[in-house]
Motif scaffolding. Structure first.
Motif, mmCIF file in Angstrom:
data_model
loop_
_atom_site.group_PDB
_atom_site.id
_atom_site.type_symbol
_atom_site.label_atom_id
_atom_site.label_comp_id
_atom_site.label_asym_id
_atom_site.label_seq_id
_atom_site.Cartn_x
_atom_site.Cartn_y
_atom_site.Cartn_z
ATOM 1 N N ASP A 1 -61.481 24.793 0.715
ATOM 2 C CA ASP A 1 -60.700 24.058 1.697
ATOM 3 C C ASP A 1 -60.855 24.718 3.050
ATOM 4 O O ASP A 1 -60.636 25.913 3.204
ATOM 5 N N HIS B 1 -58.967 24.712 5.433
ATOM 6 C CA HIS B 1 -57.720 25.228 5.981
ATOM 7 C C HIS B 1 -57.492 26.677 5.565
ATOM 8 O O HIS B 1 -56.619 27.347 6.117
ATOM 9 N N GLN C 1 -54.085 18.047 13.732
ATOM 10 C CA GLN C 1 -53.563 17.625 12.450
ATOM 11 C C GLN C 1 -52.050 17.773 12.367
ATOM 12 O O GLN C 1 -51.380 17.092 11.614
ATOM 13 N N VAL D 1 -51.931 13.021 10.536
ATOM 14 C CA VAL D 1 -52.587 13.814 9.509
ATOM 15 C C VAL D 1 -53.221 12.941 8.436
ATOM 16 O O VAL D 1 -53.731 13.446 7.443
ATOM 17 N N ALA D 2 -53.156 11.637 8.584
ATOM 18 C CA ALA D 2 -53.771 10.757 7.604
ATOM 19 C C ALA D 2 -55.275 10.988 7.567
ATOM 20 O O ALA D 2 -55.927 11.060 8.602
ATOM 21 N N LYS D 3 -55.813 11.122 6.375
ATOM 22 C CA LYS D 3 -57.233 11.408 6.221
ATOM 23 C C LYS D 3 -58.077 10.164 6.481
ATOM 24 O O LYS D 3 -57.697 9.054 6.122
ATOM 25 N N LEU D 4 -59.222 10.390 7.090
ATOM 26 C CA LEU D 4 -60.154 9.302 7.311
ATOM 27 C C LEU D 4 -60.802 8.903 5.997
ATOM 28 O O LEU D 4 -60.966 9.741 5.105
ATOM 29 N N PHE E 1 -63.619 8.350 3.302
ATOM 30 C CA PHE E 1 -64.773 9.223 3.087
ATOM 31 C C PHE E 1 -66.039 8.646 3.693
ATOM 32 O O PHE E 1 -66.867 9.383 4.223
ATOM 33 N N VAL F 1 -66.266 9.560 7.318
ATOM 34 C CA VAL F 1 -66.610 10.973 7.491
ATOM 35 C C VAL F 1 -68.095 11.194 7.201
ATOM 36 O O VAL F 1 -68.788 11.911 7.927
ATOM 37 N N ASP G 1 -62.349 17.554 8.975
ATOM 38 C CA ASP G 1 -62.337 16.322 8.188
ATOM 39 C C ASP G 1 -63.184 16.424 6.923
ATOM 40 O O ASP G 1 -63.042 15.590 6.023
ATOM 41 N N SER H 1 -64.669 19.449 4.156
ATOM 42 C CA SER H 1 -64.690 20.858 3.777
ATOM 43 C C SER H 1 -66.129 21.354 3.658
ATOM 44 O O SER H 1 -67.058 20.575 3.410
#
Length: 453
Positions: A41, A43, A58, A125-128, A130, A133, A212, A214
């Protein structure tokens, strides 16, 4: 190297790429030294924690305590570090740890958002998806260039328009398209994996640098793309030509050498430029030209038996259209390679990448590349106008075709000069916009290629 996939040198270099990408625990600096350890990750990556812009975008920082850090507030990391201008170690004493916890708790309480702000934070913080990305990760402007090159070079190699729109030609284009695009994904993805810290300065919106995607998932994507591309190149006895495999293996080897430590040609400006020129000039153009000749236009039994003799070198030696198109796109590749580094000086200087823009200055490189491209178009335009005049007694259609290419070349000169008038070479945003304009001209050149006869 071209005809067989068991050659030691190509296998060794690509094998090193597999080995490096399989080790998902280390990232490398531009000099090739390990600089940080990454988990699955981004983060939890210490290099990532030094990029507060990404975390502020984020709206939160992950850690063992899941402390909130909104706006410019200070947050605690998973091991008790501080997120500020960099990672600073805290004392391990109980008193210091208690103080840090209290400070963080106070900050969290003070910056607790209202209901309306919470909705905005949740949205940010909503993920795009895939696929979005992945599309950004593929660097679409390079992907489009490769996709246009394949049908354009088939058209250039076609003996007649009737053969161009035949079933073997369509099959040859379709067979070459997917492995070529996968190889493009491998090369651009590998470059992003090894340039995370540089991209956080120069291109912070790229998927890995922005958080966005990892690092572990990026490595899986490029490994699958590399393996699938090389496997598809040899999966058909007729369509898997030496020209196609020359393109795939040559691109893989040079793309790996460009980005991957310890070779990492990107550190040496001349070698980096030559690498890009070789791929965009000789490997792609001559390779796909040879592939088209062998797979699409060797339709008779005798021609198919001799298709193995159609190699990149024979096409370059014996076919003027192949040689001139490779030369043209090779020079254009020089312009793209050097112009690419003009807006990236800040990150390159900090990462000790001694590009030509860093050595000679942004202004000099910008104007030199602009003039070189104008000279290239002027040479092409003059040559085709002259050849159009000679073709009038022979074929009106050929004369019109050549005149159209010549006129388009002179129009391109005007476009290159006009778009550069208001560009400040030291303004990264302006230069990057101009750089993308050059890519559009690059696409148009492939669209005009079938008429360059």
């Amino acid at each position: 190297m071209v005809g067989s996939c068991n050659m030691k040198c190509p296998g060794l270099i690509v094998g090193l790429a597999f080995l490096f990408l399989a080790q998902s625990t280390e990232a490398f600096s531009p000099s090739g030294r390990p600089i940080a350890r990454y988990g699955t990750d981004m983060h939890t990556c210490s290099a990532y924690r030094t990029c507060p812009q990404s975390l502020q975008r984020q709206g939160l920082s992950r850690g063992k305590g899941h402390f909130q850090a909104l706006g410019s507030s200070i947050s605690a990391d998973a091991d008790g570090g501080l997120l500020g201008q960099g990672d600073e170690a805290l004392s391990t004493s109980a008193e210091t740890a208690t103080t840090a916890t209290t400070t963080t708790t106070t900050t969290t309480t003070t910056t607790t958002p209202t209901n309306g702000d919470m909705e905005a934070t949740t949205t940010s913080v909503a993920k795009l998806p895939f696929w979005k990305v992945l599309w950004r990760f593929s660097r679409p402007h390079t992907l489009i260039g490769s996709a246009l090159a394949i049908p354009a070079l088939h058209a250039l190699a076609a003996p007649s328009m009737q053969q161009l729109f035949s079933r073997p030609t369509l099959a040859s284009i379709a067979f070459a398209m997917l492995p070529s695009l996968l190889m493009n994904l491998y090369i651009t993805g590998l470059n992003q994996i090894t340039d995370v810290d540089i991209d956080k300065i120069n291109k912070p919106n790229l998927p890995i640098a922005a958080g966005d995607l990892s690092l572990g998932n990026a490595k899986i994507i490029v490994l699958l793309a590399l393996a699938a591309s090389l496997a598809m190149g040899v999966s058909h006895p007729i369509l898997g030509t030496s020209g196609l495999n020359w393109t795939l293996w040559g691109s893989a080897i040079l793309g790996t050498m460009y980005s991957l430590p310890p070779i990492r040609l990107k550190r040496h400006p001349l070698m980096a430029a030559l690498c890009i020129v070789a791929v965009r000039g000789t490997i792609i153009n001559a390779g796909f030209f040879a592939h088209a000749t062998a797979a699409a236009y060797s339709t008779t039994a005798a021609a198919r038996n001799s298709a193995a003799a159609v190699t990149v070198l024979t096409c370059l030696r014996n076919n003027r259209r192949c040689a001139l198109s490779s030369l043209f796109f090779g020079v254009f590749g020089i312009v793209i390679a050097l112009m690419k580094d003009v807006p990236d000086v800040a990150g390159d200087e900090q990462s000790n990448i001694r590009s030509f823009s860093v050595r000679a200055g942004q202004v000099r490189i910008f104007h030199t590349m602009r003039r070189l491209l104008m000279l290239l178009f002027a040479s092409v335009g003059t040559g085709f106008v002259y050849q159009a005049a000679k073709a009038v007694p022979i074929s009106i259609g050929l004369a019109v075709s050549r005149m159209a290419v010549g006129t388009a070349s002179f129009a391109a000169i005007h476009s290159v000069r006009h778009q550069a008038q208001d560009v400040n070479p030291k303004d990264s945003a302006q230069v990057y916009k101009y750089y993308m304009h050059l890519w559009k001209l690059f696409y148009l050149c492939y669209l005009a290629l079938p008429f360059a006869r």
